[in-house]
Design a protein around this motif. Structure first.
Motif, PDB file in Angstrom:
ATOM      1  N   LEU A 116       0.976  -1.387  -0.078  1.00 11.82           N
ATOM      2  CA  LEU A 116       0.001  -0.071   0.059  1.00 11.82           C
ATOM      3  C   LEU A 116       0.716   1.452   0.059  1.00 11.82           C
ATOM      4  N   ASP A 117       0.451   2.228  -0.816  1.00 17.67           N
ATOM      5  CA  ASP A 117       0.713   3.638  -0.366  1.00 17.67           C
ATOM      6  C   ASP A 117       0.144   4.202   0.666  1.00 17.67           C
ATOM      7  N   MET A 118       0.286   4.631   2.030  1.00 21.40           N
ATOM      8  CA  MET A 118      -0.264   5.009   2.923  1.00 21.40           C
ATOM      9  C   MET A 118      -0.286   6.565   3.317  1.00 21.40           C
ATOM     10  N   HIS A 119       0.168   7.321   2.030  1.00 22.10           N
ATOM     11  CA  HIS A 119       0.017   8.717   2.322  1.00 22.10           C
ATOM     12  C   HIS A 119      -0.048   9.332   0.885  1.00 22.10           C
ATOM     13  N   CYS A 120      -1.431   9.420   0.581  1.00 23.53           N
ATOM     14  CA  CYS A 120      -1.533  10.022  -0.758  1.00 23.53           C
ATOM     15  C   CYS A 120      -2.438  11.314  -0.860  1.00 23.53           C
ATOM     16  N   HIS A 121      -2.209  12.103  -1.741  1.00 18.93           N
ATOM     17  CA  HIS A 121      -2.960  13.316  -2.000  1.00 18.93           C
ATOM     18  C   HIS A 121      -3.302  13.273  -3.478  1.00 18.93           C
ATOM     19  N   VAL A 122      -4.516  13.531  -3.655  1.00 18.31           N
ATOM     20  CA  VAL A 122      -5.033  13.521  -4.933  1.00 18.31           C
ATOM     21  C   VAL A 122      -5.823  14.835  -5.385  1.00 18.31           C
ATOM     22  N   LYS A 123      -5.860  15.308  -6.510  1.00 12.68           N
ATOM     23  CA  LYS A 123      -6.408  16.687  -6.653  1.00 12.68           C
ATOM     24  C   LYS A 123      -7.858  16.858  -6.507  1.00 12.68           C
ATOM     25  N   GLU A 124      -8.375  15.393  -6.804  1.00  7.39           N
ATOM     26  CA  GLU A 124     -10.016  15.991  -6.086  1.00  7.39           C
ATOM     27  C   GLU A 124     -10.266  16.093  -4.816  1.00  7.39           C
ATOM     28  N   GLY A 125      -9.300  15.891  -3.807  1.00  8.87           N
ATOM     29  CA  GLY A 125      -9.261  16.302  -2.495  1.00  8.87           C
ATOM     30  C   GLY A 125      -8.124  17.444  -2.075  1.00  8.87           C
ATOM     31  N   SER A 126      -7.202  17.485  -2.457  1.00  6.61           N
ATOM     32  CA  SER A 126      -5.904  18.308  -1.974  1.00  6.61           C
ATOM     33  C   SER A 126      -5.573  19.490  -3.061  1.00  6.61           C
ATOM     34  N   VAL A 127      -5.860  20.832  -2.837  1.00  6.66           N
ATOM     35  CA  VAL A 127      -5.632  21.875  -3.668  1.00  6.66           C
ATOM     36  C   VAL A 127      -4.302  21.945  -4.021  1.00  6.66           C
ATOM     37  N   ASP A 128      -3.277  21.317  -3.499  1.00 10.50           N
ATOM     38  CA  ASP A 128      -2.030  21.470  -3.882  1.00 10.50           C
ATOM     39  C   ASP A 128      -1.615  20.192  -4.566  1.00 10.50           C
TER      40      ASP A 128
ATOM     41  N   LEU B 131      -6.964  10.932  -9.163  1.00  7.96           N
ATOM     42  CA  LEU B 131      -7.182   9.738  -8.470  1.00  7.96           C
ATOM     43  C   LEU B 131      -6.822   8.629  -9.369  1.00  7.96           C
ATOM     44  N   ASP B 132      -7.437   8.713 -10.611  1.00  6.67           N
ATOM     45  CA  ASP B 132      -7.360   7.675 -11.791  1.00  6.67           C
ATOM     46  C   ASP B 132      -5.893   7.570 -11.943  1.00  6.67           C
ATOM     47  N   GLU B 133      -5.008   8.622 -12.408  1.00  7.50           N
ATOM     48  CA  GLU B 133      -3.720   8.741 -12.653  1.00  7.50           C
ATOM     49  C   GLU B 133      -3.083   7.960 -11.254  1.00  7.50           C
ATOM     50  N   TYR B 134      -3.142   8.292 -10.287  1.00  4.35           N
ATOM     51  CA  TYR B 134      -2.478   7.694  -8.899  1.00  4.35           C
ATOM     52  C   TYR B 134      -2.693   6.399  -8.927  1.00  4.35           C
ATOM     53  N   ILE B 135      -4.157   5.723  -8.924  1.00  2.83           N
ATOM     54  CA  ILE B 135      -4.273   4.351  -9.146  1.00  2.83           C
ATOM     55  C   ILE B 135      -3.446   3.729  -9.905  1.00  2.83           C
ATOM     56  N   THR B 136      -3.682   4.182 -11.371  1.00  7.33           N
ATOM     57  CA  THR B 136      -2.959   3.539 -12.432  1.00  7.33           C
ATOM     58  C   THR B 136      -1.581   3.551 -12.362  1.00  7.33           C
ATOM     59  N   LYS B 137      -1.012   4.451 -11.611  1.00  8.97           N
ATOM     60  CA  LYS B 137       0.527   4.592 -11.708  1.00  8.97           C
ATOM     61  C   LYS B 137       0.952   3.168 -10.616  1.00  8.97           C
ATOM     62  N   LEU B 138       0.242   3.325  -9.369  1.00 10.84           N
ATOM     63  CA  LEU B 138       0.455   2.428  -8.381  1.00 10.84           C
ATOM     64  C   LEU B 138       0.295   1.016  -8.714  1.00 10.84           C
ATOM     65  N   LYS B 139      -0.864   0.753  -9.694  1.00 19.31           N
ATOM     66  CA  LYS B 139      -0.631  -0.580 -10.013  1.00 19.31           C
ATOM     67  C   LYS B 139       0.407  -1.100 -11.071  1.00 19.31           C
ATOM     68  N   GLU B 140       0.861  -0.203 -11.817  1.00 15.76           N
ATOM     69  CA  GLU B 140       1.953  -0.295 -12.672  1.00 15.76           C
ATOM     70  C   GLU B 140       3.157  -0.768 -11.849  1.00 15.76           C
ATOM     71  N   HIS B 141       3.369  -0.104 -10.618  1.00 12.46           N
ATOM     72  CA  HIS B 141       4.242  -0.726  -9.865  1.00 12.46           C
ATOM     73  C   HIS B 141       4.076  -1.634  -8.791  1.00 12.46           C
ATOM     74  N   GLY B 142       2.937  -2.555  -8.988  1.00 10.35           N
ATOM     75  CA  GLY B 142       2.896  -3.556  -8.005  1.00 10.35           C
ATOM     76  C   GLY B 142       2.261  -3.430  -6.692  1.00 10.35           C
ATOM     77  N   PHE B 143       1.394  -2.166  -6.789  1.00  6.35           N
ATOM     78  CA  PHE B 143       0.506  -1.680  -5.432  1.00  6.35           C
ATOM     79  C   PHE B 143      -0.708  -2.461  -5.474  1.00  6.35           C
ATOM     80  N   ASP B 144      -1.175  -2.838  -4.275  1.00 10.63           N
ATOM     81  CA  ASP B 144      -2.652  -3.416  -4.105  1.00 10.63           C
ATOM     82  C   ASP B 144      -3.403  -2.491  -3.759  1.00 10.63           C
ATOM     83  N   GLY B 145      -2.953  -1.196  -3.101  1.00  9.65           N
ATOM     84  CA  GLY B 145      -4.320  -0.454  -2.693  1.00  9.65           C
ATOM     85  C   GLY B 145      -3.197   0.631  -2.153  1.00  9.65           C
ATOM     86  N   MET B 146      -4.268   1.773  -1.719  1.00 10.08           N
ATOM     87  CA  MET B 146      -3.684   3.092  -1.343  1.00 10.08           C
ATOM     88  C   MET B 146      -4.663   3.484  -0.004  1.00 10.08           C
TER      89      MET B 146
END
Length: 275
Positions: A3-15, A20-35
């Motif tokens: 897991l990546d347990m510290h994630c900021h996505v533009k749908e929630g964090s202004v900075d 979220l779609d980009e975030y998940i796609t890249k995590l999956k490409e690098h073998g992550f199971d969740g966030m």
């Protein structure tokens, strides 16, 4: 489970510049199971997942609800509440850390300091609260032992802190840009599918691995010593917000039941598990 347990996505964090779609796609490409989504003082990023994406895409990927809370006296604290529990009071920043700990624990959640040895005011060990009440760390449930946006010394200090107080150490990227996503990770000994299961594992103090590679293009890296201005800016931002929102927090605490399930299916889950 990775897991990546510290994630900021533009749908929630202004900075954040990462959807979220980009975030998940890249995590999956690098073998992550969740966030764990940990936007600043809001669940907007998770609501985007729940209302527009869940059940429609990335069904093989686990998305969990968390928050990075801005306290008025102890920096940034990662909070994780049980499945089906949304804490609207956590979306109003500025509580003192002692009150936050009581509030989260009372409602079944866990919490721990993000980047605890990082920048002044933003990180627990570099706040007055730590120097005045160092033993308060015993009340945390975990420590962020690796943060990809922190320097080596900061992460080493966090790791030693977790070992000293025998706290589980988690890891995450703290990504706000796409090229930082997947640089920090937490490996759990078994799979979890919801926040309640994650909370249970951390409370049991099961073996958890935290690590990754450092991101060397942070704002601090780019602007050098001038980055200290950011820390002081945060102090003014947080203190001002704490004063402005104190009345709003009080009103929320008085009139709103913080154990407000998100939907009927989750109400049933809570009943079945006696939560």
């Amino acid at each position: 489970m990775k897991l990546d347990m510290h994630c900021h996505v533009k749908e929630g964090s202004v900075d954040s510049r990462v959807s979220l779609d980009e975030y998940i796609t890249k995590l999956k490409e690098h073998g992550f199971d969740g966030m764990l989504i940990t936007d600043h003082d809001t669940y907007k990023g998770y609501r985007h997942w729940k209302n527009t994406m869940k059940g429609k895409m990335h069904e093989d990927f686990v998305v969990l609800k968390g928050i990075e809370y801005d306290t008025c006296d102890a920096g940034h604290i990662i909070c994780i509440m049980p499945q089906g529990v949304k804490m609207r009071l956590l979306e109003i920043r500025g509580m003192p850390v002692s009150m936050l700990i009581d509030f989260v624990h009372k409602n079944g959640g866990i919490l721990g300091p993000a980047h605890p040895c990082g920048e002044k005011y933003m990180s627990f060990t570099n706040t007055k609260k730590y120097f005045r009440s160092p033993e308060i760390i015993k009340r945390f449930d975990f420590v962020e032992a690796f943060n990809a946006c922190e320097p080596v010394a900061s992460n080493e200090g966090a790791r030693k802190l977790a070992l000293k107080y025998k706290k589980p150490g988690i890891g995450g990227s703290d990504s706000h840009k796409l090229n930082c996503v997947s640089k920090g990770y937490t490996i759990l000994p078994e799979r979890v599918t919801c926040e309640t299961e994650l909370i249970s594992l951390i409370r049991k103090k099961v073996p958890i691995e935290a690590g990754g590679t450092l991101y060397d293009k942070t704002t601090k890296d780019r602007i050098g010593k001038a980055s200290s201005l950011l820390a002081y800016s945060f102090w003014f931002y947080n203190k001002g917000g704490e004063l402005l929102k104190r009345r709003k927090r009080k009103k929320k605490g008085e009139v709103e039941n913080p154990m407000d399930p998100i939907d009927p299916m989750e109400i049933e889950y809570l009943r079945e598990h006696q939560l």
